[in-house]
Design a protein around this motif. Structure first.
Motif, PDB file in Angstrom:
ATOM      1  N   PRO A  60       6.018 -14.413 -16.948  1.00 16.67           N
ATOM      2  CA  PRO A  60       7.013 -13.526 -16.332  1.00 16.67           C
ATOM      3  C   PRO A  60       6.403 -12.551 -15.331  1.00 16.67           C
ATOM      4  CG  PRO A  60       6.546 -12.848 -18.583  1.00 16.67           C
ATOM      5  CD  PRO A  60       5.843 -14.148 -18.388  1.00 16.67           C
ATOM      6  N   GLY A  61       5.132 -12.223 -15.527  1.00 16.03           N
ATOM      7  CA  GLY A  61       4.443 -11.318 -14.599  1.00 16.03           C
ATOM      8  C   GLY A  61       3.521 -12.111 -13.693  1.00 16.03           C
ATOM      9  N   SER A  62       2.282 -11.681 -13.625  1.00 15.99           N
ATOM     10  CA  SER A  62       1.305 -12.390 -12.808  1.00 15.99           C
ATOM     11  C   SER A  62       0.834 -13.652 -13.521  1.00 15.99           C
ATOM     12  CB  SER A  62       0.110 -11.485 -12.505  1.00 15.99           C
ATOM     13  OG  SER A  62      -0.498 -11.060 -13.709  1.00 15.99           O
ATOM     14  N   ILE A  63       0.465 -14.669 -12.757  1.00 18.20           N
ATOM     15  CA  ILE A  63      -0.033 -15.925 -13.312  1.00 18.20           C
ATOM     16  C   ILE A  63      -1.477 -15.706 -13.766  1.00 18.20           C
ATOM     17  CG2 ILE A  63      -0.445 -18.361 -12.823  1.00 18.20           C
ATOM     18  CD1 ILE A  63       1.625 -18.134 -10.575  1.00 18.20           C
ATOM     19  N   ASN A  64      -1.824 -16.223 -14.933  1.00 23.62           N
ATOM     20  CA  ASN A  64      -3.189 -16.014 -15.415  1.00 23.62           C
ATOM     21  C   ASN A  64      -4.196 -16.716 -14.499  1.00 23.62           C
ATOM     22  OD1 ASN A  64      -4.048 -18.743 -16.554  1.00 23.62           O
ATOM     23  ND2 ASN A  64      -2.196 -18.413 -17.762  1.00 23.62           N
ATOM     24  N   ASP A  65      -5.417 -16.230 -14.516  1.00 20.84           N
ATOM     25  CA  ASP A  65      -6.445 -16.676 -13.570  1.00 20.84           C
ATOM     26  C   ASP A  65      -6.716 -18.174 -13.660  1.00 20.84           C
ATOM     27  OD1 ASP A  65      -6.665 -14.107 -12.668  1.00 20.84           O
ATOM     28  OD2 ASP A  65      -8.482 -13.623 -13.787  1.00 20.84           O
ATOM     29  N   LYS A  66      -6.718 -18.717 -14.871  1.00 21.39           N
ATOM     30  CA  LYS A  66      -7.003 -20.142 -15.026  1.00 21.39           C
ATOM     31  C   LYS A  66      -5.942 -20.998 -14.348  1.00 21.39           C
ATOM     32  CE  LYS A  66      -7.748 -23.743 -18.496  1.00 21.39           C
ATOM     33  NZ  LYS A  66      -7.784 -24.066 -19.956  1.00 21.39           N
ATOM     34  N   ASP A  67      -4.671 -20.694 -14.619  1.00 16.89           N
ATOM     35  CA  ASP A  67      -3.587 -21.469 -14.012  1.00 16.89           C
ATOM     36  C   ASP A  67      -3.547 -21.276 -12.504  1.00 16.89           C
ATOM     37  OD1 ASP A  67      -2.934 -22.310 -16.529  1.00 16.89           O
ATOM     38  OD2 ASP A  67      -1.258 -20.914 -16.787  1.00 16.89           O
ATOM     39  N   LEU A  68      -3.741 -20.034 -12.052  1.00 13.72           N
ATOM     40  CA  LEU A  68      -3.722 -19.765 -10.614  1.00 13.72           C
ATOM     41  C   LEU A  68      -4.858 -20.477  -9.912  1.00 13.72           C
ATOM     42  CD1 LEU A  68      -2.439 -18.256  -8.257  1.00 13.72           C
ATOM     43  CD2 LEU A  68      -3.893 -16.296  -8.788  1.00 13.72           C
ATOM     44  N   GLY A  69      -6.038 -20.485 -10.518  1.00 15.64           N
ATOM     45  CA  GLY A  69      -7.170 -21.185  -9.919  1.00 15.64           C
ATOM     46  C   GLY A  69      -6.908 -22.669  -9.767  1.00 15.64           C
ATOM     47  N   GLN A  70      -6.258 -23.254 -10.777  1.00 11.30           N
ATOM     48  CA  GLN A  70      -5.920 -24.675 -10.714  1.00 11.30           C
ATOM     49  C   GLN A  70      -4.923 -24.940  -9.586  1.00 11.30           C
ATOM     50  OE1 GLN A  70      -3.840 -26.273 -14.195  1.00 11.30           O
ATOM     51  NE2 GLN A  70      -5.187 -28.063 -14.150  1.00 11.30           N
ATOM     52  N   ILE A  71      -3.913 -24.094  -9.458  1.00  8.08           N
ATOM     53  CA  ILE A  71      -2.926 -24.248  -8.391  1.00  8.08           C
ATOM     54  C   ILE A  71      -3.587 -24.101  -7.023  1.00  8.08           C
ATOM     55  CG2 ILE A  71      -0.899 -23.172  -7.329  1.00  8.08           C
ATOM     56  CD1 ILE A  71       0.075 -22.536 -10.191  1.00  8.08           C
ATOM     57  N   LEU A  72      -4.497 -23.131  -6.898  1.00 10.67           N
ATOM     58  CA  LEU A  72      -5.173 -22.918  -5.612  1.00 10.67           C
ATOM     59  C   LEU A  72      -6.037 -24.106  -5.213  1.00 10.67           C
ATOM     60  CD1 LEU A  72      -6.193 -19.143  -5.841  1.00 10.67           C
ATOM     61  CD2 LEU A  72      -4.387 -20.161  -4.443  1.00 10.67           C
ATOM     62  N   ASP A  73      -6.578 -24.836  -6.188  1.00 10.13           N
ATOM     63  CA  ASP A  73      -7.327 -26.059  -5.864  1.00 10.13           C
ATOM     64  C   ASP A  73      -6.411 -27.069  -5.178  1.00 10.13           C
ATOM     65  OD1 ASP A  73      -9.708 -25.145  -6.897  1.00 10.13           O
ATOM     66  OD2 ASP A  73      -9.429 -26.074  -8.868  1.00 10.13           O
ATOM     67  N   TYR A  74      -5.175 -27.210  -5.695  1.00 10.43           N
ATOM     68  CA  TYR A  74      -4.222 -28.136  -5.077  1.00 10.43           C
ATOM     69  C   TYR A  74      -3.848 -27.659  -3.676  1.00 10.43           C
ATOM     70  CZ  TYR A  74      -3.567 -29.285 -10.051  1.00 10.43           C
ATOM     71  OH  TYR A  74      -3.762 -29.617 -11.367  1.00 10.43           O
TER      72      TYR A  74
END
Length: 350
Positions: A60-74
């Motif tokens: 609901p708030g900010s995306i956790n670093d692990k998930d965000l890092g994975q998305i940024l790779d894509y």
């Protein structure tokens, strides 16, 4: 009374590929889903219009670093593969909620679309179908937008093989004039007086345009999420070997075309001949997009050194001395004109 004619619903333009268990072709990445243009038969990063990633836990708030890092790779992989890309959209399903993430060159934008289902553990509110219906309608709308309307500088859904640049036309049908001004104005305003405002388009067949480039010749440079990046292509311009560059740079930096204005006005020698150039995007979230078509100066210095044989030591010394003298003279002339080159590398010398 006459019955109003029914409006045809817009068609969904995309299909999807499931990569939960298989990598995207020519990569090691496994997004949950990749929404692709239906005309694409490949499953590489070039085909992806939108990435879909799903996580069990809500964010609901900010995306956790692990998930965000994975998305940024894509996101970075899409940036590297698609030269017409303005921003990369990602659909992020976290728990029961769906969010649209839009990644530009400098920042990301998040739009929470809402819930697409309710947990069996939670009490289901009355009229629960309405918010879900709203989310699905928003998703449907996104999937009816062409790449040229959502995320790209032009529409590439029709098997394009050629990239064109043409003068931008105003609403009253007149060509936009080229910006004019003195060298001082170019320096202070950061605008090129030679780079006209242009539109990009793609086609699968030849058009009567002088600024035509075959997309198949494009090769990619490393692309960072922030800062200046460039896509470069070996092309043919009026039967001459040429180089096409599409460059993104921050709007608070001087445009590359304006720098060439200064060098040309100061008659600095040993710079490539320029065939065509223009401004595609003046300001998109703090970044501009320029194109430049210039003379192909031949084999880069780094490759030329590798061609010399050990027995050609004398030729190497002569060649190296010539390169040092010419590069030094060019840098001195540019410095006198007020331009300091910040990317002196063997790949930039030919």
């Amino acid at each position: 009374m006459e019955k109003a004619a029914a409006l045809d619903a817009p068609s969904i333009l995309y299909g999807y590929n499931d990569h939960q268990s298989t990598c995207v072709a020519e990569s090691l990445l496994k997004p949950d889903l990749a929404i692709v243009c239906e005309r694409e038969i490949s499953e590489t990063m070039d085909a992806i219009h939108m990435v879909v990633e799903a996580k069990v836990q809500p964010s609901p708030g900010s995306i956790n670093d692990k998930d965000l890092g994975q998305i940024l790779d894509y996101v970075q992989a899409v940036w590297k593969s698609q030269i017409t890309c303005m921003f990369v959209p990602v659909l992020f399903l976290h728990g029961p909620s769906l969010s649209l993430l839009v990644f530009t060159r400098s920042k990301s934008i998040r739009v929470d679309l809402g819930k697409v289902f309710f947990s069996a553990k939670d009490p289901i509110p009355s009229n629960s179908y309405k918010p879900i219906s709203s989310v699905l309608l928003s998703l449907y709308f996104l999937l009816t937008l062409s790449p040229g309307e959502f995320g790209h500088i032009c529409d590439f859904t029709a098997y394009p093989t050629r990239l064109y640049f043409s003068p931008r036309i105003s609403k009253i049908g007149a060509e936009v004039s080229q910006p004019t001004g003195s060298r001082e104005q170019a320096e202070s305003a950061g605008k090129s007086k030679q780079a006209e405002s242009v539109l990009a388009s793609v086609s699968s067949k030849y058009c009567d345009e002088s600024t035509e480039f075959l997309l198949e010749h494009l090769f990619k440079r490393e692309v960072g999420l922030h800062g200046r990046i460039a896509y470069v292509a070996k092309v043919t311009w009026d039967n001459q070997s040429a180089v096409l560059k599409l460059a993104w740079s921050a709007t608070d930096r001087m445009p590359e075309n304006a720098i060439y204005d200064i060098l040309l006005e100061s008659e600095v020698q040993r710079i490539p001949q320029l065939f065509s150039r223009g401004l595609l995007i003046e300001d998109f979230r703090g970044y501009r997009l320029e194109y430049i078509a210039m003379e192909d100066c031949g084999v880069p210095f780094s490759e030329a050194l590798g061609m010399l044989k050990p027995s050609e030591e004398d030729a190497f010394v002569i060649y190296l001395k010539q390169i040092i003298e010419e590069v030094t003279a060019c840098l001195v002339d540019a410095s006198v004109a007020g331009v300091l080159h910040r990317d002196i590398s063997d790949s930039n010398i030919a």
